[in-house]
Each structure stands twice: as structure tokens, then as C-alpha cells.
Design a protein around this motif. Structure first.
Motif, PDB file in Angstrom:
ATOM      1  N   UNK A  33     -15.826  41.910 130.863  1.00  0.00           N
ATOM      2  CA  UNK A  33     -15.648  41.326 131.910  1.00  0.00           C
ATOM      3  C   UNK A  33     -15.407  42.424 132.439  1.00  0.00           C
ATOM      4  N   UNK A  34     -15.027  43.463 131.982  1.00  0.00           N
ATOM      5  CA  UNK A  34     -14.321  45.025 132.557  1.00  0.00           C
ATOM      6  C   UNK A  34     -15.989  45.689 132.694  1.00  0.00           C
ATOM      7  N   UNK A  35     -16.402  45.655 131.820  1.00  0.00           N
ATOM      8  CA  UNK A  35     -18.384  46.202 131.298  1.00  0.00           C
ATOM      9  C   UNK A  35     -18.913  44.936 132.627  1.00  0.00           C
ATOM     10  N   UNK A  36     -19.524  44.052 132.743  1.00  0.00           N
ATOM     11  CA  UNK A  36     -19.845  43.351 133.838  1.00  0.00           C
ATOM     12  C   UNK A  36     -19.842  44.030 135.160  1.00  0.00           C
ATOM     13  N   UNK A  37     -18.338  43.162 135.178  1.00  0.00           N
ATOM     14  CA  UNK A  37     -17.895  43.994 136.649  1.00  0.00           C
ATOM     15  C   UNK A  37     -18.355  45.228 136.799  1.00  0.00           C
ATOM     16  N   UNK A  38     -18.372  46.041 136.094  1.00  0.00           N
ATOM     17  CA  UNK A  38     -19.261  47.970 136.670  1.00  0.00           C
ATOM     18  C   UNK A  38     -20.320  47.882 135.975  1.00  0.00           C
ATOM     19  N   UNK A  39     -20.757  47.149 135.943  1.00  0.00           N
ATOM     20  CA  UNK A  39     -22.304  47.276 135.943  1.00  0.00           C
ATOM     21  C   UNK A  39     -23.000  46.339 136.636  1.00  0.00           C
ATOM     22  N   UNK A  40     -22.200  45.968 137.411  1.00  0.00           N
ATOM     23  CA  UNK A  40     -22.833  44.316 139.200  1.00  0.00           C
ATOM     24  C   UNK A  40     -22.324  45.726 140.315  1.00  0.00           C
ATOM     25  N   UNK A  41     -21.167  46.879 139.798  1.00  0.00           N
ATOM     26  CA  UNK A  41     -20.463  47.582 140.918  1.00  0.00           C
ATOM     27  C   UNK A  41     -21.907  48.462 140.880  1.00  0.00           C
ATOM     28  N   UNK A  42     -22.216  49.073 140.049  1.00  0.00           N
ATOM     29  CA  UNK A  42     -22.950  49.845 139.700  1.00  0.00           C
ATOM     30  C   UNK A  42     -24.780  50.089 140.627  1.00  0.00           C
ATOM     31  N   UNK A  43     -24.929  48.698 139.990  1.00  0.00           N
ATOM     32  CA  UNK A  43     -26.365  47.838 141.297  1.00  0.00           C
ATOM     33  C   UNK A  43     -26.204  47.598 142.381  1.00  0.00           C
ATOM     34  N   UNK A  44     -24.996  47.559 142.729  1.00  0.00           N
ATOM     35  CA  UNK A  44     -24.627  47.374 144.678  1.00  0.00           C
ATOM     36  C   UNK A  44     -24.639  48.459 145.128  1.00  0.00           C
ATOM     37  N   UNK A  45     -24.174  49.537 144.419  1.00  0.00           N
ATOM     38  CA  UNK A  45     -24.118  50.654 145.359  1.00  0.00           C
ATOM     39  C   UNK A  45     -25.545  51.466 145.251  1.00  0.00           C
ATOM     40  N   UNK A  46     -25.824  51.098 144.408  1.00  0.00           N
ATOM     41  CA  UNK A  46     -27.003  51.845 144.546  1.00  0.00           C
ATOM     42  C   UNK A  46     -27.743  53.171 143.838  1.00  0.00           C
ATOM     43  N   UNK A  47     -28.170  54.095 144.769  1.00  0.00           N
ATOM     44  CA  UNK A  47     -28.458  55.451 144.420  1.00  0.00           C
ATOM     45  C   UNK A  47     -26.759  56.379 145.230  1.00  0.00           C
ATOM     46  N   UNK A  48     -26.401  55.720 145.839  1.00  0.00           N
ATOM     47  CA  UNK A  48     -24.627  56.347 146.496  1.00  0.00           C
ATOM     48  C   UNK A  48     -25.006  56.817 147.283  1.00  0.00           C
ATOM     49  N   UNK A  49     -26.420  57.653 148.052  1.00  0.00           N
ATOM     50  CA  UNK A  49     -26.510  58.237 149.164  1.00  0.00           C
ATOM     51  C   UNK A  49     -25.355  57.392 150.198  1.00  0.00           C
ATOM     52  N   UNK A  50     -24.985  58.540 151.201  1.00  0.00           N
ATOM     53  CA  UNK A  50     -24.134  58.270 152.503  1.00  0.00           C
ATOM     54  C   UNK A  50     -22.885  57.204 152.061  1.00  0.00           C
ATOM     55  N   UNK A  51     -22.455  57.013 150.560  1.00  0.00           N
ATOM     56  CA  UNK A  51     -21.315  56.822 150.926  1.00  0.00           C
ATOM     57  C   UNK A  51     -19.543  57.662 150.159  1.00  0.00           C
ATOM     58  N   UNK A  52     -18.999  57.321 150.986  1.00  0.00           N
ATOM     59  CA  UNK A  52     -17.825  58.510 150.956  1.00  0.00           C
ATOM     60  C   UNK A  52     -17.597  59.022 149.334  1.00  0.00           C
ATOM     61  N   UNK A  53     -18.152  58.532 148.536  1.00  0.00           N
ATOM     62  CA  UNK A  53     -17.657  58.958 147.559  1.00  0.00           C
ATOM     63  C   UNK A  53     -16.699  58.868 146.619  1.00  0.00           C
ATOM     64  N   UNK A  54     -14.910  59.992 147.082  1.00  0.00           N
ATOM     65  CA  UNK A  54     -13.841  59.471 146.849  1.00  0.00           C
ATOM     66  C   UNK A  54     -13.267  58.317 147.678  1.00  0.00           C
ATOM     67  N   UNK A  55     -12.652  58.001 146.722  1.00  0.00           N
ATOM     68  CA  UNK A  55     -11.256  57.026 147.161  1.00  0.00           C
ATOM     69  C   UNK A  55      -9.536  57.169 146.513  1.00  0.00           C
ATOM     70  N   UNK A  56      -8.512  56.514 147.279  1.00  0.00           N
ATOM     71  CA  UNK A  56      -7.781  57.242 147.004  1.00  0.00           C
ATOM     72  C   UNK A  56      -6.351  56.140 147.280  1.00  0.00           C
ATOM     73  N   UNK A  57      -5.316  55.288 146.554  1.00  0.00           N
ATOM     74  CA  UNK A  57      -4.510  54.769 147.658  1.00  0.00           C
ATOM     75  C   UNK A  57      -3.114  54.991 146.709  1.00  0.00           C
ATOM     76  N   UNK A  58      -2.455  54.561 147.259  1.00  0.00           N
ATOM     77  CA  UNK A  58      -0.922  54.546 147.048  1.00  0.00           C
ATOM     78  C   UNK A  58      -0.439  53.195 147.407  1.00  0.00           C
TER      79      UNK A  58
END
Length: 197
Positions: free
Chosen positions: A70-95
Motif C-alpha cells: 500500500x505504501x508502494x502504490x500510494x507513492x506511485x499515485x502521489x508521483x503521478x498526481x504531482x507530475x513534473x513538480x513545476x510550481x510546487x513549494x517542494x518542501x514541507x514540515x510539521x510538528x
């Protein structure tokens, strides 16, 4: 539309993940592993990602293959959804705290898979769920999403709280990383000009 659907079928598991990065946090889960469903719901709600996941696995053996795949498949879906990542914030963090527990999650959509997972659970099983499987889930996810992920449980005495803070923090960090940055529209957020590793 930043949406994706991925189906992964093996002799051990059959999994379909549908997601929308620009959702409202709606989750629908049928994995056969109730505590995992609860954690996936944290990703959806705190990441404002619509997630629809159906998994059938060899649970008569144990939950290992289902959770990892499930981790593998979710990772594949995320990569497909964000595509080339142009315009994204790229970094994220949270406490994220939950009563006595506190976790920190930091994400880089670098294209380079890497996981630093520093969690010492106070017990080995939550309900019937083996907590060792969470590291397998995140390993599968980062390897197929191509992200660098640092997970640190900073404190906690209740294992359920420890796990829940991790998944909530992951959802919120992911939400930050995939948010479009208006000042970077059409631009790859990297001095290399690529985020493919």
C-alpha cells in the motif's frame, strides 16, 4: 487536475489508490487492516487530500505485504498526481502533538528516495497491528514517490498517540510541499532545473 489512480496487482496483494491533491480531506478506505485505515484517514484529513483506497491482501499470513504494498502504490499515485513538480513549494514540515506525544515530519520532493525514521514505540502492537510495519509503509512510499522523508517521534508514552502524531504530521507536511507557489508558477523549484533525482 492533480489527480491519479494506480492499481497494483501481485500474487500477494491487489491494491487500487485514487487520490486528488486538491481535495477536501475526504477518505474512503477498505484495506482489511483497521488501524492502518485510521492512519490513512489522518493523511487525507490533515493533508486535504481526497483518498480512496481498496486493498485485498494475504492477511491470513499477516499484514506485512498489504501495508508495504500500500505504501508502494500510494507513492506511485502521489508521483503521478504531482507530475513534473513545476510550481510546487517542494518542501514541507510539521510538528503535531497529541496529549503527551509529539512528532516532527519533514519532506523534500527531491526526486531522491530517502527515509530517516526515528521512532521508538512504547509497545510493539497497537490492537492487533504490528508497529514495525509503519516503517515498511514509509519505505515503500518514499521509494516510489521519490521523496526524502524525515520522521521523528520526539516524545510519547502511548503508542497510539505516537503513531497518530506521525501520520497527522505527515499529512500536514505533504500538504505544504504540494501546495503551488504562485511566485514559482511554471518553474521547477531546484537550482539544477530538475527534480528527477
Amino acid at each position: 487536475m492533480r489527480q491519479a489512480e494506480v492499481t497494483r496487482n501481485t500474487l500477494e496483494t491487489q491494491i487500487t489508490v485514487r487520490l486528488n491533491l486538491d481535495g477536501t480531506g475526504q477518505g474512503k478506505f477498505d484495506t482489511g487492516v483497521p488501524f492502518l485505515d485510521h492512519m490513512l484517514d489522518q493523511i487525507a484529513r490533515h493533508g486535504l487530500i481526497d483518498l480512496d483506497i481498496v486493498a485485498k491482501g494475504d492477511l491470513h499470513i499477516d499484514a506485512h505485504h498489504t501495508v508495504e504494498d500500500l505504501g508502494i502504490t500510494l507513492g506511485q499515485a502521489l508521483a503521478k498526481a504531482w507530475g513534473d513538480k513545476k510550481g510546487l513549494t517542494r518542501y514541507g514540515h510539521s510538528y503535531v502533538p497529541l496529549d503527551e506525544a509529539l512528532s516532527r515530519v519533514v519532506i523534500d520532493l527531491s526526486g531522491r528516495p530517502g527515509l530517516e525514521y526515528n521512532v521508538e514505540y512504547t509497545r510493539a502492537v497497537i490492537g492487533s497491528f504490528d508497529v514495525d510495519l509503519f516503517s515498511e509503509f514509509f519505505h515503500g512510499l518514499v521509494n516510489h514517490a521519490g521523496m526524502t522523508l524525515h520522521i521523528d517521534n520526539l516524545r510519547g508514552k502511548n503508542a497510539h498517540h505516537q503513531a497518530e502524531t506521525i501520520f497527522k504530521a505527515f499529512g500536514r507536511a505533504l500538504r505544504m510541499a504540494v501546495t503551488p507557489d504562485a511566485r514559482m508558477a511554471g518553474i521547477t523549484p531546484s537550482t539544477k532545473g530538475t527534480l528527477n533525482g
